[in-house]
Design an enzyme around this catalytic site. Sequence first.
Site, PDB file in Angstrom:
ATOM      1  N   GLY A  93       7.009 -15.834 -10.288  1.00 33.50           N
ATOM      2  CA  GLY A  93       7.710 -16.408  -8.910  1.00 33.50           C
ATOM      3  C   GLY A  93       9.205 -16.887  -9.307  1.00 33.50           C
ATOM      4  O   GLY A  93       9.425 -17.440 -10.349  1.00 33.50           O
ATOM      5  N   TYR A 144       5.756 -17.830 -14.241  1.00 37.65           N
ATOM      6  CA  TYR A 144       5.322 -19.179 -13.372  1.00 37.65           C
ATOM      7  C   TYR A 144       4.030 -19.611 -13.463  1.00 37.65           C
ATOM      8  O   TYR A 144       4.040 -20.687 -13.325  1.00 37.65           O
ATOM      9  CB  TYR A 144       6.042 -18.802 -12.116  1.00 37.65           C
ATOM     10  CG  TYR A 144       5.921 -20.034 -11.063  1.00 37.65           C
ATOM     11  CD1 TYR A 144       7.065 -21.055 -10.891  1.00 37.65           C
ATOM     12  CD2 TYR A 144       4.899 -20.420  -9.974  1.00 37.65           C
ATOM     13  CE1 TYR A 144       6.966 -22.295 -10.400  1.00 37.65           C
ATOM     14  CE2 TYR A 144       4.868 -21.463  -9.320  1.00 37.65           C
ATOM     15  CZ  TYR A 144       5.807 -22.419  -9.528  1.00 37.65           C
ATOM     16  OH  TYR A 144       5.661 -23.286  -8.595  1.00 37.65           O
ATOM     17  N   GLU A 156       2.469  -6.596 -16.335  1.00 37.29           N
ATOM     18  CA  GLU A 156       2.399  -5.724 -15.176  1.00 37.29           C
ATOM     19  C   GLU A 156       3.445  -4.603 -15.167  1.00 37.29           C
ATOM     20  O   GLU A 156       3.212  -3.531 -14.572  1.00 37.29           O
ATOM     21  CB  GLU A 156       2.219  -6.429 -14.086  1.00 37.29           C
ATOM     22  CG  GLU A 156       3.473  -7.214 -13.523  1.00 37.29           C
ATOM     23  CD  GLU A 156       3.632  -8.428 -13.748  1.00 37.29           C
ATOM     24  OE1 GLU A 156       2.994  -8.714 -15.078  1.00 37.29           O
ATOM     25  OE2 GLU A 156       4.392  -9.139 -13.369  1.00 37.29           O
ATOM     26  N   GLY A 164       2.379  14.780   9.967  1.00 35.98           N
ATOM     27  CA  GLY A 164       2.449  15.817   9.127  1.00 35.98           C
ATOM     28  C   GLY A 164       2.448  15.218   7.522  1.00 35.98           C
ATOM     29  O   GLY A 164       2.481  16.176   6.656  1.00 35.98           O
ATOM     30  N   GLY A 165       2.521  14.098   7.652  1.00 37.50           N
ATOM     31  CA  GLY A 165       2.639  13.265   6.199  1.00 37.50           C
ATOM     32  C   GLY A 165       1.449  12.955   5.509  1.00 37.50           C
ATOM     33  O   GLY A 165       0.158  13.202   6.333  1.00 37.50           O
ATOM     34  N   VAL A 166       1.349  12.514   4.377  1.00 36.86           N
ATOM     35  CA  VAL A 166       0.160  12.010   3.823  1.00 36.86           C
ATOM     36  C   VAL A 166      -0.676  11.091   4.527  1.00 36.86           C
ATOM     37  O   VAL A 166      -2.081  10.883   4.777  1.00 36.86           O
ATOM     38  CB  VAL A 166       0.479  11.473   2.326  1.00 36.86           C
ATOM     39  CG1 VAL A 166      -0.735  11.200   1.477  1.00 36.86           C
ATOM     40  CG2 VAL A 166       1.220  12.631   1.562  1.00 36.86           C
ATOM     41  N   SER A 192      -0.920   9.659   7.439  1.00 36.87           N
ATOM     42  CA  SER A 192      -1.583   9.966   8.769  1.00 36.87           C
ATOM     43  C   SER A 192      -2.645  11.091   8.416  1.00 36.87           C
ATOM     44  O   SER A 192      -3.738  10.978   9.251  1.00 36.87           O
ATOM     45  CB  SER A 192      -0.522  10.306   9.842  1.00 36.87           C
ATOM     46  OG  SER A 192       0.101  11.454   9.521  1.00 36.87           O
ATOM     47  N   SER A 193      -2.240  12.026   7.790  1.00 33.89           N
ATOM     48  CA  SER A 193      -3.152  12.969   7.526  1.00 33.89           C
ATOM     49  C   SER A 193      -4.512  12.514   6.716  1.00 33.89           C
ATOM     50  O   SER A 193      -5.532  12.770   7.190  1.00 33.89           O
ATOM     51  CB  SER A 193      -2.700  14.014   6.464  1.00 33.89           C
ATOM     52  OG  SER A 193      -1.541  14.524   7.265  1.00 33.89           O
TER      53      SER A 193
END
Length: 530
Positions: A72, A100, A188, A241-243, A245-246
């Site tokens: 942080g 941190y 990470e 039509g996108g990932v 929402s599909s």
Amino acid sequence: MTNPSAPGNQYRGFVDPTQEELVLVLDFGGQTAQLIARRVRDQNVFCQLVRHDLSCDRIRELNPKGLILSGGPASVYGKQAPKVDPAIFELGIPILGICYGLHLICEAEGGSVLPGTTREFGRTVCRVTEAGQLFDGLPPETTVWMSHGDQVEDLAANFVSLARTDTCPNAAVKHLRKPIYGLQFHPEVTHSEHGGQLLANFVKNVCGCRGTWKISSLIEREVQTIRERVGNRRVICGLSGGVDSSVTAAILYKAIGTQLSCIFVDNGMLRKGESDRVRDRFQNHFRTDLHVVDARKQFLDELAGVSEPQQKRKIIGRVFIDVFRKEAESIENAHFLAQGTLYPDVIESGANGDGPAATIKAHHNVGGLPEQLGFELIEPLRDLFKDEVRRMGLELGLPEELIWRHPFPGPGLAVRCLGAVSESRLDTLREADAIVLEELRKSGLYRDVQQAFAVLLPVQSVGVMGDGRTYEDVVAVRAVQTDDFMTADWYHIPYDVIGRMSTRIINEVRGVNRVVYDVSSKPPSTIEWE
Ligand code: XMP
């Protein structure tokens, strides 16, 4: 304890305590806190971000296998320094402090943290002096990513150093009796050579996780929860039509089949063939009750003569809500609205419950639409990162082509048709855009770039075709590589590929006599042109 199946709570950003193996990241506002959760999930262990001051009682209730204190921007000796409930150090739950987080641990146990004589940013070599469970399987020297001004000066008597760098004697530390570890560097980030392995060692060796979290079991659990919650009522899902929402629609279909109604609004700003592709997937393949609303005229009428980009966006947003609401009202017994909200949106919105505070992260507009529409929300992807959504989509039987589709902005071609839009200009752009994507796919480069498209410029240029002079439109081609869409590099499309795009656009798209390539990066440019 929060009842995870209480209506309204399930998808509201509460930590999911039903996970059999849970690791919590206490978020101190570090830029890479989300990445920690991502890396832990790579080990098939469920991981969520929580607020840094979550009480010890609540943590005990959630029963995590491990706690990770993130990095942080604050200094532990600063007046406003965010702290943890000190009782967490007595829980016996394994703890890993990063940057941190390490400072907090050391300070709590009687050590001291001071500004280092030199600040360390970037890659550095870390020499392991004691491997133990944390550095198990790692080489004695490994490149790590540092980003700190403060460092642990005096290690408390209860701690030993496990690794050092040239300027940082306590690059990794371990408590002598408790399962508490700390790292000055950031495992990470991918620049830390063996960072993933280190986090895996913490999660598996120290916390004792077996790694049982799988997308397939998550699907089963979600399906069950959705069924119980929905009962015999109907759910509406807006398809773009996108990932996202599909995948949302696909999991709902698996859970409730014909009780799902999908709405797809054709606003006239879509890419070539998009409407047919959605029909094909959700009517022919999944056989959902699909409502395709042809609102092209309404959008075009409202946009007539408008050339200011933000104005265009606002109009499109407003008309979309109008059209969607009307269609939704025509669907009987509709009680829920399903949305493809993802975990990063939830975190950044500062959603309630145990999640991190919004004051630390940037604001993001989550859930604006449904409140206006008056439906109860279902957000089955709320716990997932984008790549997990992709994996879920594949498991649910969605085609690869959709799963790896480049993102497409809500206002669609309207913000790529610079200036005022018209049906014929949109048609021109649609054809040019289709050629760009087709050539990119044919050359095997589609997955190499994260976003590529054509832009129709509001200028005309002189050309010569046959024996005649032309004065026609100019198309720009844009292709970028990016990790997060916040920054992006222009992509070096091979000359032969860009050459084919250009030749085909000029030959096949009427009204275009020139193609240019956009060689600007973000910042200072943006990915879209408007
Ligand atoms: P910029 O142009 O800001 O774009 O570099 C970053 C990413 O956001 C997408 N984008 C939008 N998406 N509505 C959306 O849903 C919008 O108004 C919008 N504007 C930009 C853009 O396509 C890129 O992926």
